[in-house]
Design an enzyme around this catalytic site. Structure first.
Site, PDB file in Angstrom:
ATOM      1  N   HIS A  72      -5.503   6.195   6.876  1.00  0.00           N
ATOM      2  CA  HIS A  72      -6.479   6.789   6.044  1.00  0.00           C
ATOM      3  C   HIS A  72      -7.815   6.863   6.870  1.00  0.00           C
ATOM      4  CE1 HIS A  72      -7.095   2.608   5.574  1.00  0.00           C
ATOM      5  NE2 HIS A  72      -8.371   2.806   5.132  1.00  0.00           N
ATOM      6  N   HIS A  96      -7.027   5.077  10.471  1.00  0.00           N
ATOM      7  CA  HIS A  96      -6.511   3.805  10.973  1.00  0.00           C
ATOM      8  C   HIS A  96      -5.313   3.418   9.752  1.00  0.00           C
ATOM      9  CE1 HIS A  96      -9.875   3.107   8.466  1.00  0.00           C
ATOM     10  NE2 HIS A  96      -9.624   2.131   8.099  1.00  0.00           N
ATOM     11  N   ASP A 132     -11.925   5.663   6.131  1.00  0.00           N
ATOM     12  CA  ASP A 132     -13.022   5.251   5.176  1.00  0.00           C
ATOM     13  C   ASP A 132     -13.874   6.516   4.693  1.00  0.00           C
ATOM     14  OD1 ASP A 132     -11.349   3.048   5.369  1.00  0.00           O
ATOM     15  OD2 ASP A 132     -13.006   1.777   6.776  1.00  0.00           O
ATOM     16  N   LYS A 171     -14.397  -5.808   0.224  1.00  0.00           N
ATOM     17  CA  LYS A 171     -13.186  -5.738  -0.483  1.00  0.00           C
ATOM     18  C   LYS A 171     -12.064  -6.776   0.386  1.00  0.00           C
ATOM     19  CE  LYS A 171      -9.206  -2.671  -1.107  1.00  0.00           C
ATOM     20  NZ  LYS A 171      -8.388  -1.913   0.062  1.00  0.00           N
TER      21      LYS A 171
END
Length: 334
Positions: free
Chosen positions: A220, A276, A222, A201
């Site tokens: 959020h 993070h 991962d 990404k």
């Protein structure tokens, strides 16, 4: 494919804004000026050139206490990291029309391609980011059709980088397995073995007129097992540790390693999936290249049996990665 109806953040920024549109203005408690990061806290930096047992100890400590660390001496040529960044930057410099040819359609399950997060409802806030997403492994899941045709070297560079990512992933999974007191191949086998998926990404955060009111990416964790990230020299990543945000400084040619949700689950909570966020900049474009190391959708992920006993019961439920993703995307309890 999705057409020009999607408003791109890069196009918005290039149009020359003095004020941030309301949908980008975060609630007060989320705004960077009201949630400042601690200064001068050093995140763990681990050289893979150290003796093996030292690397195991340091990585396990960082994964437990931070859920995050930087690795150096990883063997990825700095020239390749530079090329990766160059071809990604060149894609985003194409005309808007050329980029739109790669538009994705997440609402219909097509995540690969060029994207921008949309608001689902009136109150929802959006992030100051455009991205490009595609799988780079395993070969059976790679769709070169959706990869940028321009610049022409994009495929060759990303295939070469993928080989390095696979090698570094194997090393990290071995070290993390040993850090749990397990045989070195255990974690790899549980994240799919040779079917483990690598997802690239490219995150593009254009200059933002009022960066203190916005977020590039909201807080959020991962959902991957691991995330391996390199960025350009514009900082912005912050980690949540001990009830504070901690800013991560740019370190040239280091790879940023995030522990993801699947690794936290497999380790039964010993390793922490790091919360993070990413901040944006008024003058400069931040870009990062995140490679998500994820199990295939059909893989069943739960706490490793070897870590469980009467004293240490499972803290997480066991389910397929597909089911986990569905619940995370839809903000349902796991």
């Amino acid at each position: 494919m999705g057409g020009t109806e999607v408003e791109r953040v890069q196009a918005l920024a290039l149009g020359g804004l003095n004020q941030l549109p309301a949908k980008f203005v975060r609630p007060a408690h989320e705004q960077p000026e009201n949630s400042k990061a601690l200064e001068g806290v050093s995140v763990p930096v681990i050289s893979l050139a150290q003796p093996h047992d030292v690397v195991v100890k340091r990585v396990a400590e960082a994964a437990t206490e931070w859920g995050f660390f930087l690795i150096t001496d990883h063997g990825i040529p700095s020239s390749l990291i530079q090329q990766l960044q160059k071809v990604g930057q060149e894609f985003f410099l194409l005309t808007q029309e050329e980029k739109e040819a790669y538009a994705n359609d997440p609402a219909n399950g097509k995540f690969d391609g060029y994207g921008t997060k949309m608001t689902k409802n009136h109150d929802e806030k959006v992030e100051w980011i455009d991205y490009f997403f595609h799988l780079t492994a395993p070969p059976s899941k790679v769709n070169y059709e959706i990869w940028p045709k321009n610049p022409p070297s994009y495929r060759e560079v990303n295939d070469a980088y993928n080989k390095e990512m696979l090698r570094v992933t194997d090393k990290l999974l071995e070290v993390l397995s040993e850090g749990l007191g397990l045989e070195s191949k255990v974690l790899k086998s549980h994240v799919g073995g040779e079917e483990v998926e690598l997802e690239m990404k490219i995150n593009m955060y254009p200059p933002c007129p009022q960066p203190q009111l916005a977020l590039g990416v909201e807080p959020h964790t991962d959902m991957s097992a691991l995330t391996l990230l390199v960025s350009n020299n514009v900082p912005g990543l912050q980690l949540w540790k001990d009830d504070n945000w901690v800013a991560v400084d740019y370190l040239p040619n280091a790879v940023f390693v995030h522990i993801g949700d699947q690794m936290e689950i497999l380790s039964n909570g010993k390793y922490k999936s790091v919360l993070h966020r990413s901040l944006v900049n008024k003058e400069r474009t931040r870009m990062s290249w995140a490679v998500f190391i994820a199990p295939p959708h059909e893989a069943v992920i739960g706490p490793l049996q070897e870590l469980l006993d009467e004293q240490n019961p499972a803290k997480y439920s066991t389910k397929t990665y597909a089911e986990y993703r569905h619940r995370k995307f839809n903000k349902l309890p796991q």
